[in-house]
Design a protein around this motif. Structure first.
Motif, mmCIF file in Angstrom:
data_model
loop_
_atom_site.group_PDB
_atom_site.id
_atom_site.type_symbol
_atom_site.label_atom_id
_atom_site.label_comp_id
_atom_site.label_asym_id
_atom_site.label_seq_id
_atom_site.Cartn_x
_atom_site.Cartn_y
_atom_site.Cartn_z
ATOM 1 N N ALA A 2 0.831 -1.209 0.000
ATOM 2 C CA ALA A 2 0.000 0.000 0.000
ATOM 3 C C ALA A 2 0.863 1.256 0.000
ATOM 4 O O ALA A 2 0.580 2.227 -0.720
ATOM 5 N N ALA A 19 2.341 1.807 -3.328
ATOM 6 C CA ALA A 19 1.317 2.327 -4.238
ATOM 7 C C ALA A 19 1.155 3.829 -4.067
ATOM 8 O O ALA A 19 1.064 4.575 -5.050
ATOM 9 N N THR A 28 -2.602 2.298 -8.561
ATOM 10 C CA THR A 28 -1.972 2.838 -7.352
ATOM 11 C C THR A 28 -2.905 3.733 -6.543
ATOM 12 O O THR A 28 -2.664 3.958 -5.349
ATOM 13 N N GLY A 41 -4.890 0.738 -4.590
ATOM 14 C CA GLY A 41 -4.073 1.117 -3.437
ATOM 15 C C GLY A 41 -4.928 1.563 -2.263
ATOM 16 O O GLY A 41 -4.702 1.158 -1.116
#
Length: 275
Positions: free
Chosen positions: A10, A13, A210, A214
């Motif tokens: 995460a 991202a 992302t 994400g």
């Protein structure tokens, strides 16, 4: 170990958003307005698919969405235009530090109880940003810094307004959908100058993967992390972004950036001691 791995993905991202945006603009593959609008459309589509697939409520007509949508637009547009002139790591640090200062200011305005350590931490973080932006030969672009500060205030307000929502993923999806027309307006006002297949691809990856995936992953791991560990984990984002800028854009890391990073991240760590 699984939680650590998911959290790491995460954070990568989030940092990748800075790298992708800067890479697209630095290579001349797309203009900032086009990047912003393609990113928000891609994010809206991906988040909507996730919400509908999980059979969540998707109420875009709920009242009180005006300010969240406006603050999200300020973040998306300011973020894209800032990276015309900012290095990847400096932009991420201004964004991250600015969000923390904005949220601290929100706590002061709403008269929350603020421990002494949080005042000290906020002051140290603000000092780090001031040092980074202090006019000199190696200071970041003033125009870029102002635009990223606008993005930071936008994301900070968006985060403050989103506290306590029942379904953050559904709320974010709805806000992305509603932000799309306003980003399109910014696109029309700015006038598109460059759009290439490479630029479109980078913007789609930023929006759908992302940002969209994400955010979805982040919402999934936050309950297990807890508020303090979630905040601390985000300290890595400017560092990862700076590393990405060095690898993919050959951006150098200056002593000013290193000192400012230490002050900002140290200040946030101090403020979290009683979080």
């Amino acid at each position: 170990m699984k939680l650590f791995a998911l959290t790491t993905v995460a954070m990568i991202a989030f940092a990748a958003n800075s790298v992708l945006n800067r890479l697209a603009l630095a290579e001349g593959a797309i203009d900032p307005a086009s990047f912003a609008v393609i990113r928000v459309i891609s994010g809206a589509v991906m988040l909507s698919i996730l919400v509908l697939a999980s059979k969540r409520d998707f109420d875009m007509l709920r009242g009180g969405r005006v300010w969240p949508v406006l603050s999200l637009v300020a973040y998306l547009v300011g973020f894209s235009f800032a990276y015309v002139s900012l290095a990847t790591g400096a932009g991420a640090l201004i964004l991250f530090g600015g969000v923390q200062v904005t949220m601290f200011a929100g706590a002061v305005i709403t008269r929350d109880t603020i421990p002494v350590t949080r005042w000290i931490g906020a002051g140290l973080a603000f000092g780090g940003l001031a040092y980074l932006l202090w006019p000199s030969g190696d200071a970041p672009s003033a125009a870029g810094a102002v635009l990223m500060a606008i993005a930071a205030v936008g994301w900070g307000i968006y985060s403050l307004l989103g506290r306590g929502v029942k379904d953050p993923l559904a709320e974010t999806a709805a806000n992305f959908v509603l932000a799309t027309p306003l980003c399109l307006l910014a696109f029309l006002l700015a006038g598109s100058s460059v759009i290439t297949p490479t630029g479109i691809a980078l913007a789609v990856v930023s929006g759908a993967l992302t940002s969209g995936l994400g955010y979805a992953l982040w919402y999934a791991v936050i309950p297990a992390l807890g508020a303090s560990r979630a905040a601390v984990s985000q300290l890595t984002v400017p560092i990862i972004a700076a590393a990405g800028g060095a690898v993919f854009l050959s951006e150098g890391l200056t002593l000013r950036f290193a000192v400012a990073t230490a002050l900002v991240l140290g200040g946030v760590l101090i403020s979290l001691r009683q979080a």
